[in-house]
Design a protein around this motif. Structure first.
Motif, PDB file in Angstrom:
ATOM      1  N   PHE A   1     -54.230  60.381  -1.977  1.00  0.00           N
ATOM      2  CA  PHE A   1     -55.664  60.418  -2.226  1.00  0.00           C
ATOM      3  C   PHE A   1     -56.443  59.636  -1.168  1.00  0.00           C
ATOM      4  O   PHE A   1     -55.959  58.640  -0.627  1.00  0.00           O
ATOM      5  CB  PHE A   1     -55.975  59.860  -3.615  1.00  0.00           C
ATOM      6  N   ALA A   2     -57.668  60.078  -0.926  1.00  0.00           N
ATOM      7  CA  ALA A   2     -58.518  59.417   0.064  1.00  0.00           C
ATOM      8  C   ALA A   2     -58.852  57.995  -0.386  1.00  0.00           C
ATOM      9  O   ALA A   2     -58.892  57.693  -1.588  1.00  0.00           O
ATOM     10  CB  ALA A   2     -59.807  60.215   0.254  1.00  0.00           C
ATOM     11  N   GLU A   3     -59.092  57.132   0.576  1.00  0.00           N
ATOM     12  CA  GLU A   3     -59.436  55.751   0.257  1.00  0.00           C
ATOM     13  C   GLU A   3     -60.724  55.681  -0.557  1.00  0.00           C
ATOM     14  O   GLU A   3     -60.873  54.814  -1.416  1.00  0.00           O
ATOM     15  CB  GLU A   3     -59.582  54.952   1.551  1.00  0.00           C
ATOM     16  N   SER A   4     -61.649  56.590  -0.299  1.00  0.00           N
ATOM     17  CA  SER A   4     -62.909  56.606  -1.051  1.00  0.00           C
ATOM     18  C   SER A   4     -62.706  56.961  -2.514  1.00  0.00           C
ATOM     19  O   SER A   4     -63.575  56.691  -3.353  1.00  0.00           O
ATOM     20  CB  SER A   4     -63.883  57.598  -0.415  1.00  0.00           C
TER      21      SER A   4
ATOM     22  N   ALA B   1     -58.986  68.147  -4.773  1.00  0.00           N
ATOM     23  CA  ALA B   1     -59.514  69.318  -4.086  1.00  0.00           C
ATOM     24  C   ALA B   1     -60.723  69.929  -4.777  1.00  0.00           C
ATOM     25  O   ALA B   1     -61.600  70.489  -4.118  1.00  0.00           O
ATOM     26  CB  ALA B   1     -58.418  70.376  -3.945  1.00  0.00           C
ATOM     27  N   ALA B   2     -60.782  69.840  -6.116  1.00  0.00           N
ATOM     28  CA  ALA B   2     -61.819  70.561  -6.864  1.00  0.00           C
ATOM     29  C   ALA B   2     -62.834  69.665  -7.551  1.00  0.00           C
ATOM     30  O   ALA B   2     -63.918  70.129  -7.918  1.00  0.00           O
ATOM     31  CB  ALA B   2     -61.164  71.472  -7.909  1.00  0.00           C
ATOM     32  N   GLY B   3     -62.523  68.396  -7.739  1.00  0.00           N
ATOM     33  CA  GLY B   3     -63.399  67.521  -8.511  1.00  0.00           C
ATOM     34  C   GLY B   3     -64.629  67.058  -7.753  1.00  0.00           C
ATOM     35  O   GLY B   3     -64.669  67.075  -6.523  1.00  0.00           O
ATOM     36  N   THR B   4     -65.625  66.656  -8.508  1.00  0.00           N
ATOM     37  CA  THR B   4     -66.810  66.043  -7.907  1.00  0.00           C
ATOM     38  C   THR B   4     -66.445  64.638  -7.433  1.00  0.00           C
ATOM     39  O   THR B   4     -65.405  64.085  -7.835  1.00  0.00           O
ATOM     40  CB  THR B   4     -67.937  65.948  -8.936  1.00  0.00           C
TER      41      THR B   4
ATOM     42  N   LEU C   1     -65.150  70.734 -16.919  1.00  0.00           N
ATOM     43  CA  LEU C   1     -64.954  71.557 -15.731  1.00  0.00           C
ATOM     44  C   LEU C   1     -64.787  70.666 -14.506  1.00  0.00           C
ATOM     45  O   LEU C   1     -65.556  69.735 -14.280  1.00  0.00           O
ATOM     46  CB  LEU C   1     -66.159  72.476 -15.539  1.00  0.00           C
ATOM     47  N   LEU C   2     -63.757  70.950 -13.703  1.00  0.00           N
ATOM     48  CA  LEU C   2     -63.582  70.242 -12.437  1.00  0.00           C
ATOM     49  C   LEU C   2     -64.539  70.843 -11.415  1.00  0.00           C
ATOM     50  O   LEU C   2     -64.496  72.051 -11.148  1.00  0.00           O
ATOM     51  CB  LEU C   2     -62.140  70.359 -11.944  1.00  0.00           C
ATOM     52  N   GLY C   3     -65.410  70.026 -10.847  1.00  0.00           N
ATOM     53  CA  GLY C   3     -66.383  70.511  -9.889  1.00  0.00           C
ATOM     54  C   GLY C   3     -67.752  70.691 -10.513  1.00  0.00           C
ATOM     55  O   GLY C   3     -67.941  70.493 -11.720  1.00  0.00           O
ATOM     56  N   ASP C   4     -68.712  71.079  -9.697  1.00  0.00           N
ATOM     57  CA  ASP C   4     -70.098  71.219 -10.149  1.00  0.00           C
ATOM     58  C   ASP C   4     -70.399  72.561 -10.777  1.00  0.00           C
ATOM     59  O   ASP C   4     -71.330  72.691 -11.567  1.00  0.00           O
ATOM     60  CB  ASP C   4     -71.061  71.017  -8.965  1.00  0.00           C
ATOM     61  N   ALA C   5     -69.632  73.599 -10.419  1.00  0.00           N
ATOM     62  CA  ALA C   5     -69.941  74.943 -10.892  1.00  0.00           C
ATOM     63  C   ALA C   5     -68.657  75.665 -11.293  1.00  0.00           C
ATOM     64  O   ALA C   5     -67.558  75.300 -10.864  1.00  0.00           O
ATOM     65  CB  ALA C   5     -70.670  75.731  -9.801  1.00  0.00           C
ATOM     66  N   ALA C   6     -68.828  76.699 -12.134  1.00  0.00           N
ATOM     67  CA  ALA C   6     -67.693  77.498 -12.599  1.00  0.00           C
ATOM     68  C   ALA C   6     -67.256  78.442 -11.485  1.00  0.00           C
ATOM     69  O   ALA C   6     -67.585  79.638 -11.474  1.00  0.00           O
ATOM     70  CB  ALA C   6     -68.074  78.268 -13.854  1.00  0.00           C
ATOM     71  N   THR C   7     -66.522  77.905 -10.538  1.00  0.00           N
ATOM     72  CA  THR C   7     -66.098  78.643  -9.351  1.00  0.00           C
ATOM     73  C   THR C   7     -64.640  79.064  -9.487  1.00  0.00           C
ATOM     74  O   THR C   7     -63.823  78.328 -10.049  1.00  0.00           O
ATOM     75  CB  THR C   7     -66.256  77.761  -8.099  1.00  0.00           C
ATOM     76  N   ASP C   8     -64.326  80.251  -8.985  1.00  0.00           N
ATOM     77  CA  ASP C   8     -62.944  80.698  -8.963  1.00  0.00           C
ATOM     78  C   ASP C   8     -62.136  79.778  -8.057  1.00  0.00           C
ATOM     79  O   ASP C   8     -62.390  79.688  -6.853  1.00  0.00           O
ATOM     80  CB  ASP C   8     -62.881  82.145  -8.452  1.00  0.00           C
ATOM     81  N   ARG C   9     -61.176  79.098  -8.644  1.00  0.00           N
ATOM     82  CA  ARG C   9     -60.366  78.131  -7.897  1.00  0.00           C
ATOM     83  C   ARG C   9     -58.989  78.683  -7.555  1.00  0.00           C
ATOM     84  O   ARG C   9     -58.059  77.916  -7.285  1.00  0.00           O
ATOM     85  CB  ARG C   9     -60.212  76.859  -8.725  1.00  0.00           C
ATOM     86  N   SER C  10     -58.836  79.998  -7.540  1.00  0.00           N
ATOM     87  CA  SER C  10     -57.530  80.588  -7.257  1.00  0.00           C
ATOM     88  C   SER C  10     -57.000  80.167  -5.893  1.00  0.00           C
ATOM     89  O   SER C  10     -55.813  79.846  -5.742  1.00  0.00           O
ATOM     90  CB  SER C  10     -57.611  82.121  -7.331  1.00  0.00           C
ATOM     91  N   ALA C  11     -57.865  80.164  -4.880  1.00  0.00           N
ATOM     92  CA  ALA C  11     -57.426  79.785  -3.536  1.00  0.00           C
ATOM     93  C   ALA C  11     -57.015  78.320  -3.486  1.00  0.00           C
ATOM     94  O   ALA C  11     -56.020  77.957  -2.847  1.00  0.00           O
ATOM     95  CB  ALA C  11     -58.536  80.063  -2.521  1.00  0.00           C
ATOM     96  N   THR C  12     -57.791  77.469  -4.166  1.00  0.00           N
ATOM     97  CA  THR C  12     -57.452  76.047  -4.213  1.00  0.00           C
ATOM     98  C   THR C  12     -56.109  75.844  -4.904  1.00  0.00           C
ATOM     99  O   THR C  12     -55.252  75.072  -4.430  1.00  0.00           O
ATOM    100  CB  THR C  12     -58.538  75.266  -4.972  1.00  0.00           C
ATOM    101  N   LEU C  13     -55.910  76.536  -6.019  1.00  0.00           N
ATOM    102  CA  LEU C  13     -54.655  76.426  -6.756  1.00  0.00           C
ATOM    103  C   LEU C  13     -53.493  76.922  -5.910  1.00  0.00           C
ATOM    104  O   LEU C  13     -52.423  76.289  -5.875  1.00  0.00           O
ATOM    105  CB  LEU C  13     -54.748  77.225  -8.059  1.00  0.00           C
ATOM    106  N   ALA C  14     -53.691  78.038  -5.193  1.00  0.00           N
ATOM    107  CA  ALA C  14     -52.624  78.586  -4.359  1.00  0.00           C
ATOM    108  C   ALA C  14     -52.225  77.597  -3.265  1.00  0.00           C
ATOM    109  O   ALA C  14     -51.032  77.395  -2.998  1.00  0.00           O
ATOM    110  CB  ALA C  14     -53.077  79.905  -3.739  1.00  0.00           C
ATOM    111  N   THR C  15     -53.208  76.973  -2.637  1.00  0.00           N
ATOM    112  CA  THR C  15     -52.912  76.008  -1.574  1.00  0.00           C
ATOM    113  C   THR C  15     -52.163  74.802  -2.120  1.00  0.00           C
ATOM    114  O   THR C  15     -51.185  74.331  -1.517  1.00  0.00           O
ATOM    115  CB  THR C  15     -54.206  75.555  -0.891  1.00  0.00           C
ATOM    116  N   MET C  16     -52.613  74.292  -3.269  1.00  0.00           N
ATOM    117  CA  MET C  16     -51.942  73.127  -3.845  1.00  0.00           C
ATOM    118  C   MET C  16     -50.535  73.464  -4.322  1.00  0.00           C
ATOM    119  O   MET C  16     -49.619  72.627  -4.234  1.00  0.00           O
ATOM    120  CB  MET C  16     -52.771  72.554  -4.989  1.00  0.00           C
TER     121      MET C  16
END
Length: 384
Positions: free
Chosen positions: A58-61, A101-104, A218-233
Motif C-alpha cells: 500500500f502507498a505511504e499516503s 485500486a477502487a476505494g476513495t 460501495l468502493l469508490g465514488d460511483a457505481a462503476t464496472d470494476r471488471s477490469a480492476t478485478l481482472a488486473t488484481m
C-alpha cells in the motif's frame, strides 16, 4: 537483467525468514495452529504488522510502505517455504489491493491503514457455488441501491478466511450491469448475513457467506464496472500465488534431497540409487524453470502494462501448475510411506500446492487463455 536482490530486499527476506522460522520452523507447530480457529497465529500476524510486512503493497499516503512487487513476492515465498497459514495472499495482496485500486482516498486511509497495522483482517468474497470459475463477473450476487446506501443478495463460497474477516470485499452485479466492489462489515450486518466456516484440505480456513439484503458500502465514488480492476488484481495475485508456490516447492526439494541423503536402504543411503537421483534432478530442473518464469512475471507487474501482465500471469500460472504437480508428486513418492502421514510436512505441502493451483485458475484454464491468443499473431510460412 539483474535478478539478484539488493541489500534492502535481502534484509527483508532475512527478517521475514527469521520470524517465520521461529514460529513455524517446527512443522508440528503449524499443524497445531491450523487445528483451531481462526487457523493462523494472531500474535504472528501482529508481529508481521510491526515489521511493516502487512503494509508493503500500500502507498505511504494510505498508511502503507509503498514497496514494489519484488518485495511482496519475497514475503509470499517465505510464507510458502514454511507453509504459514496466515491470510497474506488473499487478505493483504488481493483484498487490500482491490481497496487500494477502487476505494476513495478516505476509504483507503481507513481500511488499509488498519490492515497495515494488523488491526483488521480482510477477505475477498468473489467465487460463487454456481457461478463461472475464475471469471470477473458475479452473476449470482446482485447489488441494489437503497437510498444513499446499497444492499447485496447472493451466496459466496469459498471465501478464504471469511469466518475470521473483520471486513469482506464482495463482488456483485450492478443494476446497470457490470461488476461492482463493495465492503461488508459482518459484525454490523446482523441477520442479513450468515457465514459458516470450515477447514480446507490443506489445513487452511474458508467460509460460506450468504447475503440477504446485506448492507454494504460501495468502493469508490460511483457505481462503476470494476471488471477490469478485478481482472488486473487477480492477475497480480496469480503471480504472487506463484511466488508462494515457489517457496513451497523449494522446501519440497530441500526436504526430498535431505531424505535421500540420510535414509538408508540395504545398508546405503537412497541417493546411492541412480534412478532416485535422476528423479530428484528432474525436480530441480522443474523448480529452476519455474523460478525464472516467476521472477520474470513479478518484474512485469512493475511495468504497469495490463496486457503484458495478463499474458505473464497466464504463462507463470501454467508453468507453476505443471511444476507444482510434478514436484509435489515426486516428493511424496521419494519419501515413501512417511509422506502420507499428517505428522510430516510433504503431504500437506502438496495439498497446499493444489489449493494454490486451483485458487485463481488451474493449468488447463491458463493454457486455454494462452491458446486463445494464438490467433492474434500473424501466420508464418513453413520452412522447407
Amino acid at each position: 537483467m539483474d535478478f539478484t536482490y539488493d541489500d534492502e530486499q535481502q534484509a527483508l527476506r532475512d527478517a521475514v525468514r527469521g520470524l517465520l522460522d521461529k514460529q513455524y520452523g517446527d512443522y508440528e507447530v503449524r499443524r497445531r495452529t491450523t487445528t483451531t480457529d481462526p487457523g493462523f497465529d494472531e500474535d504472528l500476524w501482529g508481529r508481521l504488522a510491526e515489521m511493516g510486512v502487512l503494509g508493503l503493497p500500500f502507498a505511504e499516503s494510505d498508511g502503507g510502505v509503498g514497496a514494489g512487487p519484488v518485495e511482496i513476492g519475497i514475503v509470499c515465498r517465505e510464507l510458502g517455504r514454511v507453509l504459514a497459514p496466515e491470510p497474506y495472499l488473499t487478505g493483504v495482496v488481493l483484498a487490500g489491493g482491490l481497496v487500494s485500486a477502487a476505494g476513495t482516498p478516505e476509504q483507503r486511509a481507513e481500511v488499509l491503514g488498519a490492515v497495515a497495522a494488523g488491526e483488521r483482517v480482510l477477505a475477498v468474497a468473489h467465487d460463487e457455488p454456481d457461478g463461472p470459475r475464475w471469471a470477473t463477473d458475479a452473476p449470482g450476487t446482485t447489488a441494489t441501491q437503497a437510498g444513499d446506501g446499497w444492499t447485496l443478495t447472493g451466496t459466496k463460497d469459498p471465501v478464504l478466511h471469511g469466518a475470521r474477516a473483520d471486513q469482506v470485499v464482495v463482488t456483485a452485479t450492478l443494476p446497470e450491469g457490470g461488476t461492482g466492489l463493495f465492503l461488508v462489515d459482518p459484525a454490523a450486518a446482523g441477520d442479513t448475513l450468515d457465514r459458516t466456516g470450515y477447514p480446507t484440505y490443506d489445513g487452511g480456513r474458508a467460509a460460506r457467506i450468504v447475503l440477504d439484503a446485506t448492507p454494504a458500502v460501495l468502493l469508490g465514488d460511483a457505481a462503476t464496472d470494476r471488471s477490469a480492476t478485478l481482472a488486473t488484481m487477480l492477475d497480480l495475485t496469480r503471480v504472487m500465488a506463484a511466488n508462494q508456490a515457489l517457496g513451497v516447492m523449494q522446501a519440497q526439494l530441500a526436504a526430498t534431497t535431505s531424505y535421500l541423503t540420510s535414509r538408508k536402504q540395504f545398508g546405503v543411503t537412497l541417493n546411492t540409487f541412480q534412478a532416485l537421483t535422476f528423479r530428484a534432478a528432474d525436480m530441480y530442473v522443474s523448480l529452476e524453470l519455474t523460478h525464472s518464469v516467476v521472477d520474470w512475471a513479478t518484474m512485469v507487474i512493475a511495468t504497469g502494462d495490463r496486457d503484458r501482465l495478463t499474458e505473464a500471469a497466464a504463462r507463470c500460472a501454467l508453468q507453476t501448475s505443471r511444476a507444482s504437480r510434478h514436484i509435489g508428486q515426486e516428493a511424496i513418492q521419494l519419501h515413501g510411506g512417511i509422506a502420507m502421514t499428517a505428522e510430516y510436512s510433504v503431504g500437506t505441502a502438496t495439498a497446499h500446492l493444489t489449493v494454490l493451483d486451483h485458487l485463481f485458475g488451474d493449468g488447463d484454464h491458463h493454457l486455454g487463455t494462452l491458446a486463445a491468443g494464438v490467433t492474434d499473431h500473424d501466420t508464418l510460412e513453413a520452412l522447407g
